[in-house]
Design a protein around this motif. Structure first.
Motif, PDB file in Angstrom:
ATOM      1  N   CYS A 171       3.305  39.744 -37.769  1.00  0.00           N
ATOM      2  CA  CYS A 171       4.654  40.036 -38.247  1.00  0.00           C
ATOM      3  C   CYS A 171       4.637  41.184 -39.260  1.00  0.00           C
ATOM      4  CB  CYS A 171       5.259  38.788 -38.874  1.00  0.00           C
ATOM      5  SG  CYS A 171       6.986  38.961 -39.289  1.00  0.00           S
ATOM      6  N   GLN A 172       5.562  42.135 -39.099  1.00  0.00           N
ATOM      7  CA  GLN A 172       5.629  43.302 -39.982  1.00  0.00           C
ATOM      8  C   GLN A 172       7.001  43.451 -40.647  1.00  0.00           C
ATOM      9  OE1 GLN A 172       3.451  46.912 -38.384  1.00  0.00           O
ATOM     10  NE2 GLN A 172       3.487  45.673 -36.500  1.00  0.00           N
ATOM     11  N   VAL A 173       7.722  42.320 -40.761  1.00  0.00           N
ATOM     12  CA  VAL A 173       8.991  42.279 -41.498  1.00  0.00           C
ATOM     13  C   VAL A 173       8.984  41.011 -42.347  1.00  0.00           C
ATOM     14  CG1 VAL A 173      10.294  43.534 -39.726  1.00  0.00           C
ATOM     15  CG2 VAL A 173      10.186  41.032 -39.651  1.00  0.00           C
ATOM     16  N   ASP A 174       9.963  40.916 -43.228  1.00  0.00           N
ATOM     17  CA  ASP A 174      10.124  39.691 -44.024  1.00  0.00           C
ATOM     18  C   ASP A 174      10.871  38.668 -43.169  1.00  0.00           C
ATOM     19  OD1 ASP A 174      10.518  37.690 -45.881  1.00  0.00           O
ATOM     20  OD2 ASP A 174      12.054  38.781 -47.004  1.00  0.00           O
ATOM     21  N   LEU A 175      10.142  38.051 -42.247  1.00  0.00           N
ATOM     22  CA  LEU A 175      10.784  37.152 -41.290  1.00  0.00           C
ATOM     23  C   LEU A 175      11.381  35.924 -41.970  1.00  0.00           C
ATOM     24  CD1 LEU A 175      11.389  36.593 -38.301  1.00  0.00           C
ATOM     25  CD2 LEU A 175       9.276  35.255 -38.244  1.00  0.00           C
ATOM     26  N   ILE A 176      10.666  35.377 -42.956  1.00  0.00           N
ATOM     27  CA  ILE A 176      11.173  34.190 -43.637  1.00  0.00           C
ATOM     28  C   ILE A 176      12.511  34.490 -44.302  1.00  0.00           C
ATOM     29  CG2 ILE A 176      10.751  32.560 -45.512  1.00  0.00           C
ATOM     30  CD1 ILE A 176       7.758  32.784 -44.872  1.00  0.00           C
ATOM     31  N   GLY A 177      12.582  35.629 -44.981  1.00  0.00           N
ATOM     32  CA  GLY A 177      13.834  36.023 -45.625  1.00  0.00           C
ATOM     33  C   GLY A 177      14.946  36.254 -44.621  1.00  0.00           C
ATOM     34  N   LEU A 178      14.612  36.925 -43.505  1.00  0.00           N
ATOM     35  CA  LEU A 178      15.597  37.177 -42.462  1.00  0.00           C
ATOM     36  C   LEU A 178      16.134  35.875 -41.879  1.00  0.00           C
ATOM     37  CD1 LEU A 178      13.994  40.138 -40.439  1.00  0.00           C
ATOM     38  CD2 LEU A 178      16.130  40.215 -41.739  1.00  0.00           C
ATOM     39  N   ALA A 179      15.215  34.966 -41.536  1.00  0.00           N
ATOM     40  CA  ALA A 179      15.631  33.706 -40.916  1.00  0.00           C
ATOM     41  C   ALA A 179      16.497  32.887 -41.864  1.00  0.00           C
ATOM     42  CB  ALA A 179      14.400  32.909 -40.493  1.00  0.00           C
ATOM     43  N   ARG A 180      16.125  32.873 -43.138  1.00  0.00           N
ATOM     44  CA  ARG A 180      16.923  32.116 -44.109  1.00  0.00           C
ATOM     45  C   ARG A 180      18.328  32.690 -44.250  1.00  0.00           C
ATOM     46  NH1 ARG A 180      12.388  31.244 -48.902  1.00  0.00           N
ATOM     47  NH2 ARG A 180      11.429  29.353 -48.020  1.00  0.00           N
ATOM     48  N   GLU A 181      18.415  34.014 -44.283  1.00  0.00           N
ATOM     49  CA  GLU A 181      19.729  34.636 -44.432  1.00  0.00           C
ATOM     50  C   GLU A 181      20.592  34.393 -43.196  1.00  0.00           C
ATOM     51  OE1 GLU A 181      21.868  38.904 -45.552  1.00  0.00           O
ATOM     52  OE2 GLU A 181      19.666  38.753 -45.555  1.00  0.00           O
ATOM     53  N   VAL A 182      20.000  34.505 -42.017  1.00  0.00           N
ATOM     54  CA  VAL A 182      20.754  34.250 -40.794  1.00  0.00           C
ATOM     55  C   VAL A 182      21.196  32.790 -40.756  1.00  0.00           C
ATOM     56  CG1 VAL A 182      20.623  34.119 -38.272  1.00  0.00           C
ATOM     57  CG2 VAL A 182      19.649  36.088 -39.476  1.00  0.00           C
ATOM     58  N   ASP A 183      20.303  31.882 -41.120  1.00  0.00           N
ATOM     59  CA  ASP A 183      20.631  30.455 -41.137  1.00  0.00           C
ATOM     60  C   ASP A 183      21.823  30.189 -42.051  1.00  0.00           C
ATOM     61  OD1 ASP A 183      20.195  27.726 -40.469  1.00  0.00           O
ATOM     62  OD2 ASP A 183      19.203  27.422 -42.376  1.00  0.00           O
ATOM     63  N   GLU A 184      21.820  30.819 -43.232  1.00  0.00           N
ATOM     64  CA  GLU A 184      22.914  30.632 -44.178  1.00  0.00           C
ATOM     65  C   GLU A 184      24.220  31.201 -43.617  1.00  0.00           C
ATOM     66  OE1 GLU A 184      24.794  29.149 -47.362  1.00  0.00           O
ATOM     67  OE2 GLU A 184      22.662  28.854 -46.924  1.00  0.00           O
ATOM     68  N   ARG A 185      24.154  32.359 -42.992  1.00  0.00           N
ATOM     69  CA  ARG A 185      25.362  32.982 -42.447  1.00  0.00           C
ATOM     70  C   ARG A 185      25.922  32.169 -41.268  1.00  0.00           C
ATOM     71  NH1 ARG A 185      25.428  38.697 -43.654  1.00  0.00           N
ATOM     72  NH2 ARG A 185      27.194  38.899 -42.216  1.00  0.00           N
ATOM     73  N   LEU A 186      25.044  31.530 -40.536  1.00  0.00           N
ATOM     74  CA  LEU A 186      25.487  30.742 -39.387  1.00  0.00           C
ATOM     75  C   LEU A 186      26.248  29.493 -39.801  1.00  0.00           C
ATOM     76  CD1 LEU A 186      22.394  30.964 -36.995  1.00  0.00           C
ATOM     77  CD2 LEU A 186      24.594  32.135 -36.756  1.00  0.00           C
ATOM     78  N   ARG A 187      26.119  29.069 -41.056  1.00  0.00           N
ATOM     79  CA  ARG A 187      26.857  27.900 -41.532  1.00  0.00           C
ATOM     80  C   ARG A 187      28.362  28.106 -41.392  1.00  0.00           C
ATOM     81  NH1 ARG A 187      23.720  24.675 -45.188  1.00  0.00           N
ATOM     82  NH2 ARG A 187      21.635  24.578 -44.236  1.00  0.00           N
ATOM     83  N   ASN A 188      28.802  29.363 -41.355  1.00  0.00           N
ATOM     84  CA  ASN A 188      30.232  29.673 -41.265  1.00  0.00           C
ATOM     85  C   ASN A 188      30.683  29.970 -39.837  1.00  0.00           C
ATOM     86  OD1 ASN A 188      30.572  29.538 -44.142  1.00  0.00           O
ATOM     87  ND2 ASN A 188      29.620  31.555 -44.292  1.00  0.00           N
ATOM     88  N   VAL A 189      29.794  29.736 -38.876  1.00  0.00           N
ATOM     89  CA  VAL A 189      30.115  29.998 -37.470  1.00  0.00           C
ATOM     90  C   VAL A 189      30.300  28.673 -36.738  1.00  0.00           C
ATOM     91  CG1 VAL A 189      29.300  31.020 -35.313  1.00  0.00           C
ATOM     92  CG2 VAL A 189      28.817  32.158 -37.490  1.00  0.00           C
TER      93      VAL A 189
END
Length: 354
Positions: free
Chosen positions: A272-290
């Motif tokens: 992995c060459q990105v901050d995957l943990i940070g990305l996944a957490r942010e997407v997870d949080e944003r999905l709470r409103n979907v």
């Protein structure tokens, strides 16, 4: 037929429980019992998260006026949680409760329970008879010829027999313990002993967020997979909204009910060459409103990219400081790492409602 398809159906407000209805999701308000607005605000947050039934404790008689106002203004059917004082349960039934939750063993015995049954019958509302491992009748608790699950079932079955003998059948039963094996064994026995009665399932006093989620998911997951459970609560020492997110996540994982997006993400590794943990957490949080039961994939590299997540409705496969947005396994476009979340959410907004 599964056990949950054979139980009688009772109505908690407009929510059907039992008789093959989907397992209803519930939680409990934790605001001061006499603070009407605080309870209503919390109940609205629970409703927004997908809660279908809410329970409210009434610890004192002088909280009944507040309880009545909560019932009148709540967007959800309100269950009155009452211990030690039968008169509170009687008044709650008269003041708008959609269901009563009592333990006949601590509300004054069967003599006082009779008046509660009559009040519920007059109001046309069901009663949940809840027995817990920590509050068994002394005589039953002392028996050494029964296991703890058997004691819980004997207690619940005795109460059900009594209620039904008085002609009251709008019942829901729970028999909870704080450890998973006892809880699972008790509910398995209950579903065979009382096949006609809807069951409220849960692991009581499960703990804080992490431990509570693990214990509840392991116990309730077993039961739900076996078709046991007509309504459920995942009890957490945390914001009760977390309980609702947990319930829906569990029901979704088992393929029983879907309300919100499901996030699929890989556990990351040296590729992995990105901050995957940070990305996944942010997407997870944003999905709470979907409010769309789609599957969203956030993958760390091409190994776990569109191929392994081809069944996702939308997703991203990351590379060196960038990500490829894909839909249904087909590439849409490439974006830099700092734009991945916004690009992904923009594509999610375009998806049709399922």
């Amino acid at each position: 037929m599964k056990p949950c398809q054979q139980t009688r159906q009772v109505m908690v407000g407009l929510v059907p429980v039992g008789g093959g209805a989907p397992c209803a999701v519930q939680s409990m308000a934790c605001m001061p019992a006499d603070d009407v607005q605080a309870n209503l605000d919390q109940i609205q947050r629970l409703a927004d998260a997908g809660c279908e039934i809410v329970r409210v404790a009434i610890p004192r008689r002088n909280c009944l006026d507040a309880f009545q106002r909560i019932c009148e203004e709540s967007p959800l059917p309100v269950v009155a949680d009452v211990h030690f004082d039968a008169q509170i349960a009687i008044e709650a039934a008269r003041r708008g409760a959609a269901k009563l939750r009592i333990n006949p063993g601590n509300i004054g015995g069967l003599a006082k329970t009779d008046a509660v049954i009559d009040a519920a019958g007059e109001a046309g509302i069901p009663i949940r008879v809840g027995v817990n491992a920590g509050s068994l009748d002394d005589a039953l608790a002392a028996r050494d010829d029964l296991t703890l699950p058997e004691k819980l079932v004997e207690s619940a079955a005795g109460y059900v027999e009594y209620f039904e003998g008085r002609g009251f059948t709008d019942l829901v039963v729970s028999a909870k313990a704080s450890d998973v094996p006892t809880t699972v064994a008790a509910y398995r026995l209950l579903s065979k002993r009382l096949p006609q009665v809807p069951l409220h399932i849960g692991v009581t006093e499960a703990g804080t967020l992490f431990q509570g989620l693990v214990k509840s998911a392991s116990g309730l997951g077993i039961l739900l997979e076996e078709g046991i459970g007509d309504t459920m609560r995942i009890s957490l020492t945390d914001d009760p909204v977390q309980e609702i997110h947990a319930c829906w996540s569990l029901l979704s994982a088992l393929g029983l009910r879907r309300r919100s997006p499901e996030l699929v993400s890989c556990p990351t590794c040296g590729r992995c060459q990105v901050d995957l943990i940070g990305l996944a957490r942010e997407v997870d949080e944003r999905l709470r409103n979907v409010a769309n039961p789609i599957k969203v994939a956030v993958m760390g590299c091409v190994v776990n990219g569109p191929g392994e997540a081809a069944d996702a409705d939308i997703g991203v496969a990351c590379g060196a400081g960038q990500g490829i947005i894909f839909k249904g396994g087909s590439t849409l476009r490439k974006v830099p790492e700092d734009q991945i979340v916004e690009a992904l959410m923009a594509e999610i907004a375009k998806l049709p409602q399922k």
